[in-house]
Design an enzyme around this catalytic site. Structure first.
Site, PDB file in Angstrom:
ATOM      1  CG  ASP A  62       1.653   3.916   4.260  1.00 45.88           C
ATOM      2  OD1 ASP A  62       2.468   2.982   4.213  1.00 45.88           O
ATOM      3  OD2 ASP A  62       1.617   4.830   3.416  1.00 45.88           O
ATOM      4  CG  LEU A  63       2.992   2.595  11.126  1.00 43.73           C
ATOM      5  CD1 LEU A  63       3.228   1.900  12.463  1.00 43.73           C
ATOM      6  CD2 LEU A  63       2.876   4.101  11.347  1.00 43.73           C
ATOM      7  CE  LYS A  64       5.311   4.618   2.296  1.00 42.84           C
ATOM      8  NZ  LYS A  64       4.295   5.476   2.953  1.00 42.84           N
ATOM      9  CG  LEU A  65       6.802  -0.834  10.642  1.00 39.71           C
ATOM     10  CD1 LEU A  65       6.230  -2.015  11.417  1.00 39.71           C
ATOM     11  CD2 LEU A  65       7.209   0.282  11.594  1.00 39.71           C
ATOM     12  CG  HIS A  66      13.555  -0.045   5.824  1.00 38.86           C
ATOM     13  ND1 HIS A  66      14.011   0.745   4.810  1.00 38.86           N
ATOM     14  CD2 HIS A  66      14.330  -1.149   5.798  1.00 38.86           C
ATOM     15  CE1 HIS A  66      15.020   0.148   4.188  1.00 38.86           C
ATOM     16  NE2 HIS A  66      15.231  -1.011   4.781  1.00 38.86           N
ATOM     17  CG  ASP A  67      15.168  -0.463  12.668  1.00 33.65           C
ATOM     18  OD1 ASP A  67      16.291  -0.992  12.798  1.00 33.65           O
ATOM     19  OD2 ASP A  67      14.854   0.607  13.213  1.00 33.65           O
ATOM     20  CB  ILE A  68      17.773  -4.823  12.703  1.00 33.73           C
ATOM     21  CG1 ILE A  68      17.347  -4.347  14.089  1.00 33.73           C
ATOM     22  CG2 ILE A  68      18.978  -4.027  12.199  1.00 33.73           C
ATOM     23  CD1 ILE A  68      18.375  -4.644  15.170  1.00 33.73           C
ATOM     24  N   PRO A  69      15.517  -6.916  11.776  1.00 37.37           N
ATOM     25  CG  PRO A  69      16.031  -8.937  10.709  1.00 37.37           C
ATOM     26  CD  PRO A  69      16.627  -7.616  11.092  1.00 37.37           C
ATOM     27  N   GLY A 220      -4.517  10.408  -2.316  1.00 39.07           N
ATOM     28  CA  GLY A 220      -4.530  11.449  -1.302  1.00 39.07           C
ATOM     29  C   GLY A 220      -4.936  12.770  -1.893  1.00 39.07           C
TER      30      GLY A 220
HETATM   31  O1  C5P Z   1      -1.361  12.684  -1.970  1.00 42.41           O
HETATM   32  P1  C5P Z   1      -0.878  11.437  -2.651  1.00 42.41           P
HETATM   33  O2  C5P Z   1      -1.935  10.751  -3.485  1.00 42.41           O
HETATM   34  O3  C5P Z   1       0.428  11.616  -3.379  1.00 42.41           O
HETATM   35  O4  C5P Z   1      -0.591  10.445  -1.433  1.00 42.41           O
HETATM   36  C1  C5P Z   1      -0.012   9.189  -1.590  1.00 42.41           C
HETATM   37  C2  C5P Z   1       0.041   8.485  -0.267  1.00 42.41           C
HETATM   38  O5  C5P Z   1       0.581   7.182  -0.472  1.00 42.41           O
HETATM   39  C3  C5P Z   1       0.893   9.162   0.786  1.00 42.41           C
HETATM   40  O6  C5P Z   1       0.241   8.987   2.030  1.00 42.41           O
HETATM   41  C4  C5P Z   1       2.194   8.384   0.784  1.00 42.41           C
HETATM   42  O7  C5P Z   1       2.774   8.322   2.058  1.00 42.41           O
HETATM   43  C5  C5P Z   1       1.744   7.001   0.334  1.00 42.41           C
HETATM   44  N1  C5P Z   1       2.713   6.197  -0.400  1.00 42.41           N
HETATM   45  C6  C5P Z   1       3.310   6.622  -1.560  1.00 42.41           C
HETATM   46  N2  C5P Z   1       4.231   5.835  -2.213  1.00 42.41           N
HETATM   47  C7  C5P Z   1       4.521   4.628  -1.749  1.00 42.41           C
HETATM   48  C8  C5P Z   1       3.894   4.152  -0.599  1.00 42.41           C
HETATM   49  C9  C5P Z   1       2.976   4.967   0.048  1.00 42.41           C
HETATM   50  O8  C5P Z   1       3.019   7.729  -2.029  1.00 42.41           O
HETATM   51  N3  C5P Z   1       5.357   3.855  -2.405  1.00 42.41           N
END
Ligand code: C5P
Length: 229
Positions: A62-69, A220
């Site tokens: 889950d790196l959530k990449l967000h930058d220029i293409p 989480g």
């Molecule tokens: O501990 P909890 O259940 O809140 O964790 C949620 C996980 O999901 C975290 O690792 C967080 O980075 C990820 N996440 C999020 N919301 C998003 C995308 C990913 O909470 N929109």
């Protein structure tokens, strides 16, 4: 919860040692584990290889990449060969960024599902107004725009709050597309009732999230902080 196969276990707030212990304890319970920025920034790709070699989970990076293409494309190239099943980018990076990300992933990470993050589940109505001047009444429309972009680019899936699934379900009707729907911001009913949601805002409980059409739930702290786990 009995069936955990559609729960992606988010492993945040762990040292490497704690992480290995947790995975040893829960080895057969979860099919997919999610490694986020915290662990990846500390331990890098090596950790992904180590976990996969030892536990063989499906790994959601889950790196959530967000930058220029170009930068996103090259970053994905840098992940080449990693044993991952899911990777996130931000949909708000725009159409070209999404397309470049998908194209590079098909080349460097064949079989990996690219998931587009819509709006973070930690954002409140107030944040939408403060950051983008989006008023409460216009929030569903803002989601609609991002989901349309997701469908247009033929990304594999989306990440959104389970409360917003209705919007994507409506959009999908009439299109021959079925995006993988991954929902974080999950809390048990009693936690929601008690306001025990930490930094999350747009939350829903597991039962209702699945009823709304989620394919996977990201969980989480509700699980990892639980003494019963
Ligand atoms: O501990 P909890 O259940 O809140 O964790 C949620 C996980 O999901 C975290 O690792 C967080 O980075 C990820 N996440 C999020 N919301 C998003 C995308 C990913 O909470 N929109």
């Amino acid at each position: 919860m009995k069936d955990l196969s559609n729960i992606m276990l988010a492993l945040d707030n762990f040292t490497k040692e704690e992480l290995i212990n947790k995975l040893t304890e829960t080895k057969d319970d979860f099919k997919t584990i999610k490694i986020g920025l915290e662990l990846f920034c500390k331990h890098g790709p090596q950790l992904i290889n180590e976990i996969y070699d030892q536990f063989k989970h499906d790994i959601f990076l889950d790196l959530k990449l967000h930058d220029i293409p170009n930068t996103v494309r090259k970053s994905i190239k840098s992940l080449e060969g990693l044993p991952i099943k899911f990777l996130t980018i931000h949909l708000s990076g725009g159409e070209e960024m999404i397309k470049q990300a998908i194209e590079q992933a098909r080349e460097s990470l064949p079989g990996v599902k690219i998931l587009g993050v819509s709006y973070l589940t930690s954002l409140s109505e107030n944040d939408f107004d403060e950051i983008w001047a989006i008023k409460k009444v216009d929030i569903p429309k803002a989601f609609g725009q991002l989901f349309k972009l997701a469908m247009q680019t033929k990304i594999d899936g989306i990440v959104c709050s389970a409360s917003e699934l209705e919007i994507i379900n409506d959009l999908e009707k009439g299109h021959c597309q079925n995006l993988i729907k991954v929902c974080p911001g999950i809390r048990f009913k009693d936690e929601i009732e008690n306001g025990d949601i930490q930094d999350q805002n747009r939350v829903l409980d597991p039962k209702n999230a699945f009823m709304n059409g989620a394919d996977y739930l990201v969980m989480g702290r509700s699980l990892t902080a639980s003494k019963n786990m």
